[in-house]
Design a protein around this motif. Sequence first.
Motif, PDB file in Angstrom:
ATOM      1  N   ASN A 296       0.810  -1.224   0.000  1.00 38.72           N
ATOM      2  CA  ASN A 296       0.000   0.000   0.000  1.00 38.72           C
ATOM      3  C   ASN A 296       0.841   1.271   0.000  1.00 38.72           C
ATOM      4  O   ASN A 296       0.295   2.367  -0.099  1.00 38.72           O
ATOM      5  CB  ASN A 296      -0.970   0.003   1.194  1.00 38.72           C
ATOM      6  N   LYS A 297       2.156   1.143   0.127  1.00 46.05           N
ATOM      7  CA  LYS A 297       3.036   2.312   0.091  1.00 46.05           C
ATOM      8  C   LYS A 297       3.821   2.393  -1.224  1.00 46.05           C
ATOM      9  O   LYS A 297       4.776   3.153  -1.327  1.00 46.05           O
ATOM     10  CB  LYS A 297       4.006   2.287   1.267  1.00 46.05           C
ATOM     11  N   LEU A 298       3.413   1.599  -2.208  1.00 43.95           N
ATOM     12  CA  LEU A 298       4.149   1.536  -3.466  1.00 43.95           C
ATOM     13  C   LEU A 298       4.141   2.884  -4.185  1.00 43.95           C
ATOM     14  O   LEU A 298       3.093   3.501  -4.355  1.00 43.95           O
ATOM     15  CB  LEU A 298       3.532   0.464  -4.373  1.00 43.95           C
ATOM     16  N   ARG A 299       5.311   3.334  -4.598  1.00 46.72           N
ATOM     17  CA  ARG A 299       5.458   4.547  -5.398  1.00 46.72           C
ATOM     18  C   ARG A 299       6.041   4.164  -6.755  1.00 46.72           C
ATOM     19  O   ARG A 299       6.623   3.093  -6.921  1.00 46.72           O
ATOM     20  CB  ARG A 299       6.393   5.541  -4.708  1.00 46.72           C
ATOM     21  N   ILE A 300       5.898   5.042  -7.698  1.00 45.30           N
ATOM     22  CA  ILE A 300       6.434   4.745  -9.023  1.00 45.30           C
ATOM     23  C   ILE A 300       7.949   4.590  -8.974  1.00 45.30           C
ATOM     24  O   ILE A 300       8.533   3.777  -9.702  1.00 45.30           O
ATOM     25  CB  ILE A 300       6.019   5.836 -10.037  1.00 45.30           C
ATOM     26  N   ALA A 301       8.602   5.349  -8.084  1.00 42.64           N
ATOM     27  CA  ALA A 301      10.057   5.217  -7.952  1.00 42.64           C
ATOM     28  C   ALA A 301      10.423   3.833  -7.432  1.00 42.64           C
ATOM     29  O   ALA A 301      11.440   3.251  -7.835  1.00 42.64           O
ATOM     30  CB  ALA A 301      10.601   6.300  -7.019  1.00 42.64           C
ATOM     31  N   ASP A 302       9.589   3.278  -6.524  1.00 45.22           N
ATOM     32  CA  ASP A 302       9.853   1.942  -5.988  1.00 45.22           C
ATOM     33  C   ASP A 302       9.728   0.887  -7.086  1.00 45.22           C
ATOM     34  O   ASP A 302      10.567  -0.012  -7.209  1.00 45.22           O
ATOM     35  CB  ASP A 302       8.879   1.618  -4.854  1.00 45.22           C
ATOM     36  N   LEU A 303       8.649   0.986  -7.865  1.00 41.96           N
ATOM     37  CA  LEU A 303       8.429   0.012  -8.924  1.00 41.96           C
ATOM     38  C   LEU A 303       9.518   0.114  -9.995  1.00 41.96           C
ATOM     39  O   LEU A 303       9.989  -0.905 -10.513  1.00 41.96           O
ATOM     40  CB  LEU A 303       7.043   0.225  -9.542  1.00 41.96           C
ATOM     41  N   ALA A 304       9.933   1.337 -10.312  1.00 46.58           N
ATOM     42  CA  ALA A 304      11.000   1.520 -11.296  1.00 46.58           C
ATOM     43  C   ALA A 304      12.299   0.888 -10.809  1.00 46.58           C
ATOM     44  O   ALA A 304      13.037   0.271 -11.590  1.00 46.58           O
ATOM     45  CB  ALA A 304      11.207   3.011 -11.579  1.00 46.58           C
ATOM     46  N   GLU A 305      12.571   1.020  -9.514  1.00 47.89           N
ATOM     47  CA  GLU A 305      13.782   0.415  -8.958  1.00 47.89           C
ATOM     48  C   GLU A 305      13.711  -1.104  -9.017  1.00 47.89           C
ATOM     49  O   GLU A 305      14.693  -1.774  -9.329  1.00 47.89           O
ATOM     50  CB  GLU A 305      13.977   0.881  -7.513  1.00 47.89           C
ATOM     51  N   GLN A 306      12.544  -1.661  -8.719  1.00 45.67           N
ATOM     52  CA  GLN A 306      12.382  -3.113  -8.766  1.00 45.67           C
ATOM     53  C   GLN A 306      12.579  -3.651 -10.172  1.00 45.67           C
ATOM     54  O   GLN A 306      13.109  -4.748 -10.363  1.00 45.67           O
ATOM     55  CB  GLN A 306      10.997  -3.490  -8.233  1.00 45.67           C
ATOM     56  N   LEU A 307      12.142  -2.883 -11.157  1.00 44.26           N
ATOM     57  CA  LEU A 307      12.264  -3.300 -12.550  1.00 44.26           C
ATOM     58  C   LEU A 307      13.581  -2.860 -13.179  1.00 44.26           C
ATOM     59  O   LEU A 307      13.867  -3.217 -14.320  1.00 44.26           O
ATOM     60  CB  LEU A 307      11.104  -2.722 -13.372  1.00 44.26           C
ATOM     61  N   ASP A 308      14.364  -2.065 -12.449  1.00 47.80           N
ATOM     62  CA  ASP A 308      15.614  -1.513 -12.962  1.00 47.80           C
ATOM     63  C   ASP A 308      15.371  -0.710 -14.238  1.00 47.80           C
ATOM     64  O   ASP A 308      16.043  -0.883 -15.247  1.00 47.80           O
ATOM     65  CB  ASP A 308      16.632  -2.618 -13.217  1.00 47.80           C
ATOM     66  N   MET A 309      14.362   0.176 -14.160  1.00 44.62           N
ATOM     67  CA  MET A 309      14.031   1.060 -15.270  1.00 44.62           C
ATOM     68  C   MET A 309      14.109   2.516 -14.792  1.00 44.62           C
ATOM     69  O   MET A 309      13.820   2.791 -13.628  1.00 44.62           O
ATOM     70  CB  MET A 309      12.597   0.823 -15.769  1.00 44.62           C
ATOM     71  N   PRO A 310      14.451   3.430 -15.665  1.00 41.62           N
ATOM     72  CA  PRO A 310      14.325   4.845 -15.312  1.00 41.62           C
ATOM     73  C   PRO A 310      12.862   5.188 -15.039  1.00 41.62           C
ATOM     74  O   PRO A 310      11.958   4.681 -15.718  1.00 41.62           O
ATOM     75  CB  PRO A 310      14.840   5.572 -16.557  1.00 41.62           C
ATOM     76  N   VAL A 311      12.617   6.036 -14.064  1.00 38.69           N
ATOM     77  CA  VAL A 311      11.255   6.356 -13.645  1.00 38.69           C
ATOM     78  C   VAL A 311      10.449   6.945 -14.799  1.00 38.69           C
ATOM     79  O   VAL A 311       9.286   6.577 -15.011  1.00 38.69           O
ATOM     80  CB  VAL A 311      11.278   7.342 -12.454  1.00 38.69           C
ATOM     81  N   HIS A 312      11.058   7.861 -15.550  1.00 36.00           N
ATOM     82  CA  HIS A 312      10.302   8.527 -16.604  1.00 36.00           C
ATOM     83  C   HIS A 312       9.933   7.569 -17.732  1.00 36.00           C
ATOM     84  O   HIS A 312       8.906   7.729 -18.376  1.00 36.00           O
ATOM     85  CB  HIS A 312      11.075   9.735 -17.144  1.00 36.00           C
ATOM     86  N   HIS A 313      10.746   6.547 -17.962  1.00 35.28           N
ATOM     87  CA  HIS A 313      10.419   5.560 -18.981  1.00 35.28           C
ATOM     88  C   HIS A 313       9.279   4.651 -18.517  1.00 35.28           C
ATOM     89  O   HIS A 313       8.411   4.283 -19.321  1.00 35.28           O
ATOM     90  CB  HIS A 313      11.645   4.724 -19.333  1.00 35.28           C
ATOM     91  N   LEU A 314       9.279   4.295 -17.243  1.00 33.05           N
ATOM     92  CA  LEU A 314       8.183   3.482 -16.718  1.00 33.05           C
ATOM     93  C   LEU A 314       6.882   4.255 -16.771  1.00 33.05           C
ATOM     94  O   LEU A 314       5.838   3.726 -17.186  1.00 33.05           O
ATOM     95  CB  LEU A 314       8.496   3.068 -15.274  1.00 33.05           C
TER      96      LEU A 314
END
Length: 359
Positions: A296-314
Amino acid sequence: MNSQILIAGGGALFGLMLILALLVRRGGVRKGNRLLAASLAGALGYLIGLILIRADFAQGSGLIGLLISLYLLSPIFMLGYVRALIRPGFRLQASDFIHLLPVIGFYLTITLLQRDNVTTAEALERARGGWPPNRTTLVGLLMYVIQVLFFGRALFVLWVHQQQVVWDFSYDENITLRWLRILLGISLVLSSIGLLIALARLVPGVELWPRSFYSMSMVILIYYLIGFMGLSQPAIFDPVAGEEPAPENKFAEPERDAPETDRAAPDEGTLPAEVETHYWNELQAYMGREKPFLDNKLRIADLAEQLDMPVHHLSQTINRRAGESFSEFINRHRVDAAKGLLNDPEKPIAMITFDAGFN
């Protein structure tokens, strides 16, 4: 003090600063940064080994052989760096470790030849040239052959990528691949020159400058080249800036008239279609496999880090492929998860919403 010790020591300190700059950088292609740092660290080990040899410290020991062998990790990790920049979601595979076999073989060769003192200052002086070559000469020749092969392969991988994708940017923000082509090209040229020099030493009666002088100069030149490119393209070392979304109220009605920055228009993207498709497939597979939306605390920066993607690309991939903002995309998955939990009549609604990722 030996002038080579001073030059190698200065180069080692500069290389250490570059390594630290890469390791402390936040965001971007972190695996790529670490692989480039590992490549520089291998060359740093070589400089330290040369310093120890010229300082008459631990000559002919296993430590010297290990440090010299680390030099061969430099082109191997550079190949990994290229792959990390051109492949979204790059991950090391078990098959990648086969590239370490030349280094292991090189180290074993030096170890078996320790009784011949191939890693001493005296052996380096005897290996200036002439026929028949001593074992130190042959070890140096083998070292350059391995370097040329791996730098050449890295350039080939980059060339193949450029033929497939007409796009001069890596997956890290504002970092073009042009500097990498320059770096690999110069590294390959320097390694090839070193190989030619090593071959020239085999000619009877030919003696050149002291051994290790050229290889040491080559390492330091590469260090300064990377440092110069880092100054001309600061994004190589600087953190990738990315705004984090503010905490959302799950009870609020979604705003249909969201700002344009929240949802990119289909024609505003800069990602090539094949890259965006790869990102989308990676995201879909990860959402189904790991279910990150349950946090419930998931942020786009967290998901981008998990996927090893730049935030703006995700963010752009979600906007264009799902037609939703990040929060809408995540909440839709949470709603689907809650629907599945409703099949349990004994579970309270409050518990279902919590288990589905709502808070």
